[in-house]
Each structure stands twice: as C-alpha cells, then as structure tokens.
Design an enzyme around this catalytic site. Structure first.
Site, PDB file in Angstrom:
ATOM      1  N   TYR A  10      -2.406   0.148  10.573  1.00 51.82           N
ATOM      2  CA  TYR A  10      -2.352  -0.238   9.151  1.00 51.82           C
ATOM      3  C   TYR A  10      -1.005   0.165   8.532  1.00 51.82           C
ATOM      4  CZ  TYR A  10      -3.996  -0.732   4.298  1.00 51.82           C
ATOM      5  OH  TYR A  10      -4.149  -1.114   2.981  1.00 51.82           O
TER       6      TYR A  10
ATOM      7  N   SER B 195       0.857  -1.194   0.000  1.00 48.17           N
ATOM      8  CA  SER B 195       0.000   0.000   0.000  1.00 48.17           C
ATOM      9  C   SER B 195       0.889   1.238   0.000  1.00 48.17           C
ATOM     10  CB  SER B 195      -0.855   0.006   1.273  1.00 48.17           C
ATOM     11  OG  SER B 195      -1.513   1.242   1.429  1.00 48.17           O
TER      12      SER B 195
END
Ligand SMILES: NC(=O)c1ccc[n+]([C@@H]2O[C@H](COP(=O)([O-])OP(=O)(O)OC[C@H]3O[C@@H](n4cnc5c(N)ncnc54)[C@H](OP(=O)(O)O)[C@@H]3O)[C@@H](O)[C@H]2O)c1
Length: 278
Positions: free
Chosen positions: A152, A139
């Site tokens: 995250y 990501s």
C-alpha cells in the site's frame, strides 16, 4: 448544462460521500463501481437528499483493461467531463519477505495503474475544453513508509510522483490536479478493503508478533469522519482550494512536518518504540 463529474469506487466510503456532495452542489455524477448491485446505499442516500436524478451508476473495475475499454466507449458520447475523482483503492499489508510479487502487482493494478488508465480515458475531454479538475486520493502512506504495509505504501508513494508530473503537465492546459492525503478515516478500507498477505498471519512467521503489534496499534487509532474528505472534494469543486497537496485528518500535517525536519534515525526510534519492537 450541469457540470459532469466522474468518481471511481463510488459505492462506499470517500467515493460515495463525495459523489453525494458533488451532486448536492449541482454536478451530474457518473458514480462508477466494480459491481453496480452495490449502489444501494448511495442511491438510498441520494433519494433522501432528492438528488438521485443527478447520479448515474456505471460499472468500472479500474484494474481491468476490458472494463476500462468498455467504459471508454460508454462515455464517448459526453461532450465534456469537468471533474475526475480517482478514489478507488484498497490496502494490502504484510511483511516484505512474505508478500508475493503477485500481491504487489495486484495492489499496483488498482491503486496506481487504475488511476493512470482512468486519467488517460478522461484527459481528452478536459484537454479539448481547456479546463477540468483531477483529484487523486493519496494517503499519509504516500508520505511515510509504515512497516507491515509496503504494498500500500509503495502504491501511494508512486501516486505522489505520478500526481506531481501530472500537475505540471496539465497546468498549461488549464487542468488542475490535486492530491488529497488522508490519515486514518472510518471507512471499509479497514475491513473489506484490507488484505494481509496470509504468510504474515501464521504463528510460524518470524514477523508474527511484529505484525500483531502493528495491528493492535492500528486498532487503537481514532479514525476521522470520512465526511471531512467529501467536504474537501466539494471545496476543490467549488474553487475554494487550489493547492496541490491537501493533507487531511488528525496529526497528518504534524507527521509530514516532523518527517521533513527530523533526521531519519530519530524518526525510526520513535516509530519502533511506539510499536515496542526495540
Ligand atoms: N479510509 C482511510 O483511512 C484512507 C486513508 C488514506 C487514503 N484512503 C484512500 O481512499 C480511497 C477510498 O477508500 P475508502 O477509505 O473510502 O475505503 P472503501 O470504503 O473501502 O472504498 C474503496 C472503494 O474503492 C473500490 N475499489 C477497490 N478496488 C477497485 C477496483 N479495482 N475498481 C474499482 N473500484 C475499486 C471499492 O469497491 P468494492 O466495494 O467493490 O471493494 C470501494 O468502492 C482509497 O484510494 C484509499 O486508499 C483511505
């Protein structure tokens, strides 16, 4: 013999679209998911594309060691696995002070240890054959530490380092490792796939208004079409991409480039000004 691919988190988003894409180019796909009763959309689309015979649904919760163990036994009869897409993931947000260690652990169990466990289960097949492709779903959060999202962000940063080691370890064995780094795409990760630590959501939290500013900036984001990521998976599978890191989505390459050239004090000024917290 058709090539065999294994996809985690295949019931929605990137995982579902990539499974369809891989089946469309002739792979047999072991489409794994926590709950196989959620395979409806994938199977419906596969039926429409007349590729449903190439899709095999298997239960797999990547955060559960029992599930991984049972899965390893079920796949032991395959002679080879040609491609692994480590896609399963979700996002925990909240401010550091208000995120419990259990929540950090929960995030890492899926996004990091889940990837490690599934990779270990599949590696013997690939090493024996002297070939294979492993695609990890990273990501932009693995390259940039956004505020209010540290569980995250930390998990995706860990995946970056893990993937670098893995790439270097496996290259001599003929196995290629890839890391896709998507920005923001329209999938369930923004709804059912996202959890905010509850303490950052109450008005008494000192971070409440900061959290709201982040949430409202996120809501303004134009999200990309997840089919773009499935196309990248297809390009890797068909040998059109060999580079390790594959940033994807609007502004992602630019953000990574700016971070590499600007001093940190300028970066934080821009981020905090955008969030109107300074
Ligand atoms: N969409 C974005 O903007 C974006 C950007 C960067 C990176 N990513 C990454 O892309 C990957 C796929 O996400 P997505 O955007 O496609 O979102 P999604 O539609 O929510 O898909 C996530 C998938 O992962 C599965 N999953 C979650 N925890 C799991 C577990 N413990 N075991 C097995 N499967 C599990 C979910 O299953 P359930 O349906 O059962 O929850 C779902 O199938 C994730 O790794 C995410 O971090 C997404």
């Amino acid at each position: 013999m058709k090539k065999l691919a294994l996809v985690t988190g295949a019931n929605s988003g990137f995982g579902m679209l990539s499974s369809l894409e891989l089946a469309g180019i002739g792979y047999r796909v072991i489409a794994t998911m926590r709950d196989p009763t959620n395979a409806g959309e994938l199977l419906k689309r596969a039926e429409e594309l007349r590729i449903s015979k190439q899709i095999l649904i298997e239960p797999l919760d990547v955060s559960s060691s029992e599930s991984i163990k049972a899965f390893k036994e079920r796949i032991s009869h395959y002679s080879s696995i040609d491609l692994l897409l480590n896609n399963a993931g979700f996002a925990i947000g909240g401010f550091v002070e208000e995120v419990s260690i259990e929540e950090y652990r929960e995030q890492f169990e899926t996004n990091v240890f889940g990837v490690m466990a599934v990779t270990q289960a599949v590696l013997p097949f690939m090493r024996k054959e002297g070939k294979g492709k492993i695609i990890n779903m990273g990501s932009i959060s693995g390259r940039f530490g956004f505020p209010g999202l540290s569980p995250y962000v930390a998990s995706k940063h860990a995946l970056e380092g893990y993937s670098e080691s893995l790439r270097l370890e496996l290259k001599p064995f003929g196995i290629e490792v890839f890391l896709i780094e998507p920005g923001s795409f329209q999938t369930n990760i923004w709804t059912s796939g996202k959890k905010i630590a509850p303490r950052s959501l109450v008005t008494s939290s000192p971070y409440f208004s900061y959290m709201n500013k982040i949430e409202s900036e996120m809501a303004k984001e134009k999200r990309g079409n997840p089919a773009e990521i499935a196309q990248i998976v297809r390009a890797i599978a068909t040998g059109k991409i060999h580079s390790f890191r594959i940033p994807a989505g609007k502004g992602v390459r630019f953000t990574i480039f700016m971070k590499s050239i600007l001093p940190w004090r300028m970066i934080e000024k821009v981020v905090l000004r955008k969030l109107k917290v300074r």
